[in-house]
Design a protein around this motif. Structure first.
Motif, PDB file in Angstrom:
ATOM      1  N   LYS A   1     -15.878  64.790  59.856  1.00  0.00           N
ATOM      2  CA  LYS A   1     -15.221  64.913  61.162  1.00  0.00           C
ATOM      3  C   LYS A   1     -15.677  66.181  61.878  1.00  0.00           C
ATOM      4  O   LYS A   1     -16.009  66.155  63.067  1.00  0.00           O
ATOM      5  CB  LYS A   1     -13.704  64.907  60.987  1.00  0.00           C
ATOM      6  N   GLU A   2     -15.710  67.286  61.169  1.00  0.00           N
ATOM      7  CA  GLU A   2     -16.152  68.542  61.778  1.00  0.00           C
ATOM      8  C   GLU A   2     -17.642  68.506  62.108  1.00  0.00           C
ATOM      9  O   GLU A   2     -18.079  69.054  63.135  1.00  0.00           O
ATOM     10  CB  GLU A   2     -15.821  69.723  60.861  1.00  0.00           C
ATOM     11  N   VAL A   3     -18.449  67.846  61.260  1.00  0.00           N
ATOM     12  CA  VAL A   3     -19.879  67.674  61.550  1.00  0.00           C
ATOM     13  C   VAL A   3     -20.051  66.919  62.859  1.00  0.00           C
ATOM     14  O   VAL A   3     -20.840  67.322  63.725  1.00  0.00           O
ATOM     15  CB  VAL A   3     -20.602  66.953  60.384  1.00  0.00           C
ATOM     16  N   ALA A   4     -19.299  65.829  63.041  1.00  0.00           N
ATOM     17  CA  ALA A   4     -19.387  65.046  64.282  1.00  0.00           C
ATOM     18  C   ALA A   4     -19.026  65.897  65.489  1.00  0.00           C
ATOM     19  O   ALA A   4     -19.719  65.873  66.517  1.00  0.00           O
ATOM     20  CB  ALA A   4     -18.483  63.822  64.195  1.00  0.00           C
ATOM     21  N   LEU A  39     -21.869  68.460  66.146  1.00  0.00           N
ATOM     22  CA  LEU A  39     -23.040  67.791  66.716  1.00  0.00           C
ATOM     23  C   LEU A  39     -22.779  67.369  68.162  1.00  0.00           C
ATOM     24  O   LEU A  39     -23.661  67.493  69.017  1.00  0.00           O
ATOM     25  CB  LEU A  39     -23.453  66.594  65.866  1.00  0.00           C
ATOM     26  N   ASN A  40     -21.584  66.889  68.443  1.00  0.00           N
ATOM     27  CA  ASN A  40     -21.258  66.478  69.811  1.00  0.00           C
ATOM     28  C   ASN A  40     -21.377  67.628  70.800  1.00  0.00           C
ATOM     29  O   ASN A  40     -21.684  67.417  71.973  1.00  0.00           O
ATOM     30  CB  ASN A  40     -19.858  65.864  69.872  1.00  0.00           C
ATOM     31  N   SER A  41     -21.166  68.844  70.347  1.00  0.00           N
ATOM     32  CA  SER A  41     -21.297  69.991  71.251  1.00  0.00           C
ATOM     33  C   SER A  41     -22.761  70.237  71.641  1.00  0.00           C
ATOM     34  O   SER A  41     -23.031  70.970  72.587  1.00  0.00           O
ATOM     35  CB  SER A  41     -20.665  71.238  70.631  1.00  0.00           C
ATOM     36  N   TYR A  42     -23.697  69.608  70.934  1.00  0.00           N
ATOM     37  CA  TYR A  42     -25.130  69.696  71.238  1.00  0.00           C
ATOM     38  C   TYR A  42     -25.667  68.386  71.822  1.00  0.00           C
ATOM     39  O   TYR A  42     -26.879  68.207  71.928  1.00  0.00           O
ATOM     40  CB  TYR A  42     -25.921  70.034  69.965  1.00  0.00           C
ATOM     41  N   LYS A  43     -24.802  67.468  72.206  1.00  0.00           N
ATOM     42  CA  LYS A  43     -25.198  66.102  72.567  1.00  0.00           C
ATOM     43  C   LYS A  43     -26.278  66.023  73.638  1.00  0.00           C
ATOM     44  O   LYS A  43     -27.094  65.104  73.615  1.00  0.00           O
ATOM     45  CB  LYS A  43     -23.988  65.280  72.982  1.00  0.00           C
TER      46      LYS A  43
END
Length: 180
Positions: free
Chosen positions: A53-56, A59-63
């Motif tokens: 969950k934290e990985v997602a 990563l979303n902050s770099y989308k």
């Protein structure tokens, strides 16, 4: 354009943070994810600080900077929490008038090379083993795994800049390289 490659995060927030520190240090333009982002897989041990969950979320902050392909441990349920496309079996990008065929490696690899032309590049992860070599008439590049390296390799990422592929450990030390 400078590209930063990682593969086989397998849900480790610890190693993702280390890789993103390297991404920032390298000042790359894009982050290329070669699959197996969230799930550790039934054959792998739980990685250090396993937290899909934290990985997602991270990563979303770099989308806006991510180019991604699906790994054999990635699923449609993962795409529901990921805010960038990541379900393609492959992606093709142009780099200095050369096609780069990006894939995870469980479908297309050294033993099943896609239809690419002489001097083009097949880039994949999956094996957790870093590779930078010319094979027949194409280039093969595998950044290894940032989380679960195999065959006593270090935790590694890849860089493509000015037609030079480099594989580095998480401290930035050169492990392998090849010029296109």
């Amino acid at each position: 354009m400078k590209l930063f490659f990682i593969s086989d995060i397998h849900g480790s927030i610890y190693y993702l943070k280390k890789a993103l520190e390297s991404y920032e240090r390298e000042k790359a333009d894009y982050l290329v994810l070669l699959g197996d982002a969230l799930y550790h897989g039934a054959r792998n041990p739980l990685p250090k600080e396993y937290n899909p969950k934290e990985v997602a979320e991270l990563l979303n902050s770099y989308k806006d900077k991510i180019i991604a392909v699906r790994g054999n441990c990635d699923s449609e349920v993962d795409q529901m929490v990921i805010e960038y496309p990541m379900m393609g079996d492959y992606a093709i990008i142009l780099y200095n008038n050369r096609r780069l065929f990006l894939t995870h490696g469980h479908i297309y690899n050294k033993d099943n090379i896609p239809k690419i032309s002489k001097n083009e590049v097949l880039i994949h992860g999956h094996t957790h083993i870093p590779v930078a070599q010319k094979y027949n008439d194409i280039y093969l590049f595998n950044p290894g795994s940032i989380t679960l390296p195999k065959e006593n390799n270090p935790h590694t990422y890849g860089i493509l800049d000015n037609n030079l592929f480099e594989i580095k450990d998480l401290d930035g030390n050169l492990v392998k390289s090849i010029e296109l």
